[in-house]
Design a protein around this motif. Structure first.
Motif, mmCIF file in Angstrom:
data_model
loop_
_atom_site.group_PDB
_atom_site.id
_atom_site.type_symbol
_atom_site.label_atom_id
_atom_site.label_comp_id
_atom_site.label_asym_id
_atom_site.label_seq_id
_atom_site.Cartn_x
_atom_site.Cartn_y
_atom_site.Cartn_z
ATOM 1 N N TYR A 37 0.829 -1.207 0.000
ATOM 2 C CA TYR A 37 0.000 0.000 0.000
ATOM 3 C C TYR A 37 0.866 1.260 0.000
ATOM 4 N N MET A 38 1.952 1.225 0.758
ATOM 5 C CA MET A 38 2.858 2.376 0.825
ATOM 6 C C MET A 38 3.495 2.648 -0.546
ATOM 7 N N GLN A 39 4.000 1.598 -1.159
ATOM 8 C CA GLN A 39 4.664 1.722 -2.463
ATOM 9 C C GLN A 39 3.693 2.255 -3.524
ATOM 10 N N ARG A 40 2.473 1.723 -3.524
ATOM 11 C CA ARG A 40 1.496 2.150 -4.536
ATOM 12 C C ARG A 40 1.089 3.615 -4.333
ATOM 13 N N ALA A 41 1.025 4.048 -3.081
ATOM 14 C CA ALA A 41 0.684 5.456 -2.823
ATOM 15 C C ALA A 41 1.763 6.383 -3.380
ATOM 16 N N VAL A 42 3.026 5.994 -3.199
ATOM 17 C CA VAL A 42 4.140 6.786 -3.740
ATOM 18 C C VAL A 42 4.022 6.858 -5.269
ATOM 19 N N GLU A 43 3.738 5.725 -5.895
ATOM 20 C CA GLU A 43 3.617 5.684 -7.363
ATOM 21 C C GLU A 43 2.432 6.519 -7.856
#
Length: 501
Positions: free
Chosen positions: A459-465
């Motif tokens: 979830y963290m990675q996708r938010a950054v993307e």
């Protein structure tokens, strides 16, 4: 008589009701109808609580963008003037990062809880890098956590001396040199130089007398002298700063470090000319590391009634709001509070439930993580974890609801952490006129929550993307830097050594 359905459904899942016998007395029919109405009401209540939770904790892109922008603004306000925002933006006095040229034997001490850890590392310069490392963990007796400053630091210095005595093999201290140590001290400190800092207050269950208002480096140096240990502190560092230094040693593109574990924090490399409160004072390198203490951030975070109740019951109401929504200390407790309300108002676990479900922090974040890894048809592991943690008996329907609750809380936590990271990167990019987003930039991650919870990490990675877009995202590398803070403190001792490398 019309047939009675054997299954009822709602947003909360499926609850099975046994079929009636073919012939039922009138009183039995009335009882059954009442039970069905009661059950339907319970299902509706659980579904309503879940829907409200998902709505109030939602983090769509506009919310994430607002959080990232607010983080950037608060960073600027904190750098402009002392106390200018929720973010303390503490100067680390680290103005030189490890380059790989460091050589020699260096020690690290990490004091941040009920244990302390000592480590030594033999550095061999660019060619050999880390030749050898050794570490040891020592438990601090409970009585010393509320004893005197001298007692605590004498105990630590004694452990250090014992560890230093068995130095051998690949570890060599050049003749005539004093041992140097990097001191990771994870309590609130007002740092005054790279090797000094005043303790503001003890936390984490410590109430040691005679230390508050004193330089903790002086306390340790004096204790080492009393133990006849020839060693001096050459760097006092926060654990997040240590993580950045440890990662930077292996990768020159590391510009940010984030710890996501029981607690959370972030630090980054800042240009000294972008810190108004320095009033033009420049370091030789023109840079320093800023410890944001981002757990105190609170601007624009979507909060539920469960967050507000937990905060009100905490030892620091109204403080550390970001930490309370994204860190491992609190995610399990928020979920417990949601499940308790569902049990009280919607009979999620039947007409009664164990007292243990009412016990604060009985459900922990590792429990949520373990439940979310269960992909079996009957969710047996979810049931076992719920029972072991809170003694509730669950069926498939209530287990599915529990997973939905976990996901809502963890999704918000991971996505808000991602928005915080973008807030830091955005500030750096604006000040450097595009040099952060325009090239490879590494964010070093440490902490058990990030390391062990794949859903949170995703979830963290996708938010950054989502926030950066696919093109810029390709330049931003988020990578795990396990135990960077331990070796990082030793590396900063080397970087700030009084001897030439």
């Amino acid at each position: 008589m019309s047939s009675i359905p054997t299954t009822t459904t709602s947003a909360a899942g499926f609850f099975r009701i046994p079929p009636p016998p073919h012939r039922m007395p009138a009183a039995g029919v009335r009882m059954m109808a009442g039970a069905l109405r009661s059950n339907a009401s319970s299902l509706s209540t659980v579904g309503s609580i879940l829907t409200n939770l998902q709505h109030e904790s939602a983090t769509p892109l506009p919310v994430l963008r607002h959080v990232a922008d607010a983080m950037t603004e608060d960073m600027r306000a904190g750098l402009a003037v002392e106390g200018g925002s929720d973010l303390k933006m503490i100067l680390s006095y680290v103005d030189a990062l490890p380059s790989g040229n460091e050589k020699g034997l260096f020690y690290a001490l990490d004091l941040g809880g009920t244990n302390f850890r000592v480590l030594r590392v033999q550095l061999g310069g660019k060619e050999e890098r880390v030749i050898a490392t050794e570490s040891e963990q020592v438990s601090i007796p409970k009585e010393l956590m509320s004893g005197t400053s001298e007692q605590l630091f004498d105990f630590i210095a004694s452990g250090l001396a014992t560890f230093a005595e068995v130095e051998g093999g690949n570890f060599r201290l050049p003749h005539g040199r004093q041992r140097e140590i990097g001191f990771t001290f994870s309590f609130p400190v007002m740092q005054t130089s790279i090797d000094s800092g005043i303790l503001m207050k003890w936390t984490k269950g410590f109430s040691v007398s005679g230390t508050a208002g004193r330089d903790v480096v002086a306390c340790l140096n004096e204790a080492m002298e009393r133990q006849a240990l020839d060693m001096r502190v050459s760097a006092l560092v926060n654990d997040t700063v240590g993580a950045l230094a440890g990662a930077r040693y292996w990768d020159d593109d590391v510009m940010v470090a984030v710890i996501l574990g029981t607690g959370t924090n972030a630090c980054y490399v800042e240009r000294t000319d972008a810190i108004p409160r320095l009033h033009g004072t420049m370091s030789a390198s023109g840079m320093t590391i800023i410890n944001t203490e981002w757990g105190a951030f609170s601007n624009g975070i979507p909060l539920t009634v469960f967050d507000k109740d937990m905060d009100a019951a905490s030892i620091n109401p109204g403080e550390q709001i970001f930490e309370k929504t994204i860190s491992g200390m609190y995610l399990g407790e928020i979920a417990r509070r949601v499940l308790l309300k569902m049990a009280e108002e919607g009979d999620l676990f039947g007409r009664s439930f164990p007292q243990k479900l009412t016990t604060p922090f009985s459900l922990r974040t590792p429990d949520l993580c373990a439940m979310q890894q269960d992909d079996s048809d009957d969710l047996q592991a979810v049931g076992s974890i719920l029972y072991n943690a809170t003694q509730v008996e669950s069926n498939l329907s209530s287990r599915k609801v529990a997973l939905e609750v976990c996901d809502a809380i963890v999704k918000r936590g991971g996505r808000l952490a991602g928005a915080g990271i973008v807030g830091i990167l955005q500030k750096m990019d604006q000040d450097s006129k595009g040099s952060i987003y325009g090239k490879r930039t590494v964010v070093a991650m440490d902490g058990g929550l990030y390391e062990h919870y794949p859903q949170y990490r995703g979830y963290m990675q996708r938010a950054v993307e989502e926030l950066l877009g696919s093109e810029i995202s390709r330049n931003i590398v988020i990578e795990h830097s396990k135990d960077g803070s331990g070796i990082g403190a030793a590396l900063l001792a080397a970087t700030n050594s009084k001897y030439e490398h």
